[in-house]
Design an enzyme around this catalytic site. Sequence first.
Site, mmCIF file in Angstrom:
data_model
loop_
_atom_site.group_PDB
_atom_site.id
_atom_site.type_symbol
_atom_site.label_atom_id
_atom_site.label_comp_id
_atom_site.label_asym_id
_atom_site.label_seq_id
_atom_site.Cartn_x
_atom_site.Cartn_y
_atom_site.Cartn_z
ATOM 1 N N SER A 102 0.810 -1.216 0.000
ATOM 2 C CA SER A 102 0.000 0.000 0.000
ATOM 3 C C SER A 102 0.844 1.267 0.000
ATOM 4 C CB SER A 102 -0.959 -0.043 1.196
ATOM 5 O OG SER A 102 -1.921 0.977 1.111
ATOM 6 N N ASP A 241 -2.583 6.532 -3.437
ATOM 7 C CA ASP A 241 -1.416 5.883 -2.849
ATOM 8 C C ASP A 241 -0.951 4.766 -3.771
ATOM 9 O OD1 ASP A 241 -3.371 3.966 -2.402
ATOM 10 O OD2 ASP A 241 -2.697 3.485 -0.380
ATOM 11 N N ASP A 243 -1.219 1.587 -4.037
ATOM 12 C CA ASP A 243 -2.088 0.525 -4.560
ATOM 13 C C ASP A 243 -3.486 1.015 -4.897
ATOM 14 O OD1 ASP A 243 -2.941 0.802 -1.888
ATOM 15 O OD2 ASP A 243 -3.554 -1.300 -1.768
ATOM 16 N N ASP A 245 -5.974 2.499 -3.160
ATOM 17 C CA ASP A 245 -7.159 2.435 -2.302
ATOM 18 C C ASP A 245 -7.273 3.633 -1.365
ATOM 19 O OD1 ASP A 245 -5.208 1.820 -0.438
ATOM 20 O OD2 ASP A 245 -6.155 -0.034 0.270
#
Length: 445
Positions: A102, A241, A243, A245
């Site tokens: 992430s 960010d 990834d 999400d």
Amino acid sequence: MAERKYFGTDGVRGLVGQAPITPDFVMKLGWAAGQVLAKQGTKKVIIGKDTRISGYMLESALEAGLAAAGLQAKFTGPMPTPAVAYLTQTFRAEAGIVISASHNPYYDNGIKFFSSEGTKLPDDVEMAIEAELDKPMTCVESALLGKASRLNDAAGRYIEFCKSTFPKELSLAGLKIVIDCANGATYHIAPNVFKELGAEIITIGCEPNGTNINHEVGATDVRALQAKVVEEKADFGVAFDGDGDRIIMVDEFGEKVDGDQIAYIIARDALRRGELKGGVVGTLMTNMGMEVALRNLGIPFVRSDVGDRYVMEKLLENNWLIGAENSGHVILLDKVTTGDAIVAALQVIASIVGSKMSLKELCDGMSMFPQILVNVRFAGDNDPLESEAVKAAQADVEAKLGDNGRVLLRKSGTEPLIRVMVEGEDAELVTQYAQQIADAVKESC
């Protein structure tokens, strides 16, 4: 329920090359997941990743483990986490797997799972996988080995889905938007979504090289985005960010708009249209200003523990649709099954276009309380939160704040950090109080 040995609040995560993020463990994890998933239905798994250089290695390890358990792996290549959740549903796969850490630096990585419904795995399934991890690894007979293949149209499918969540009667024509993709998984997705809906776009953080994910760009560091929005005289900026999400936005003056404000804008717009169902879920970290602003609109508000998993639990418990963390996880259950930054951005932009108001004007209805967050790194087995000195410092600050502020101390679910949050009406005092507690935490480590 038994204590978790491997899974944290967001899957398995750590420093690449150190347990548990090693090729041998990840292969075993793939096998263990395969053992559990194979009993549940189809033997198809969707696998996506972000842009970390270690993703290639871990992808291969997962493939080997899943194949040994007899599962078919479908690889998307770099793909946002919410895209994997969406594709898992549309391909009717048994599970989705994301290789990502992430918002963390490139040298971290992790593995997280989605159910066939595109939601995070239930606790009992994670515990079943943990139980398999402690067993010797076996292999199905050769004729039953799993095969791997690529999903070549994964990006196009997800782009079309994102666009479908934006009202058909509206357009982004005439808007100048700066898009920051954090050199992460949205780099080849987000620019196309906004461009195809008619916007003029300027991009930063869209040149991943394997080691620059989240580095001085993206939702965790919006300084470059703030500068670019002002320099280009853009209408606003959007940061994702690594990834995809989390979302943070920046208004035309370069001011940051966080997850709390984004959820407020979306909820207020849904109320205006008569489409709001229930209330809004925030977390223990949600700014008091959001709670007050929603109350003034007559919109119910509740807090969950920190983490999108817990926001989701509260949404389902209350049968509500909108939940968010101030860090930028925004969940909109009428459209997606998990936090989706691109979809959340489109709903805010729909409010901008539909109301003919600027992002700043939409934020003006919510006055943010000064909130200071101090992260204190700790090591060892001692728990700083059990320290009498820390408890005394917290009690002292809470007494001084009274009903006009909050104190929250908690451990990070993904890193060895104690997070000290103090919120109140006076920024100078809030900063002083946060440092007072942080100093007590440091001394107890």
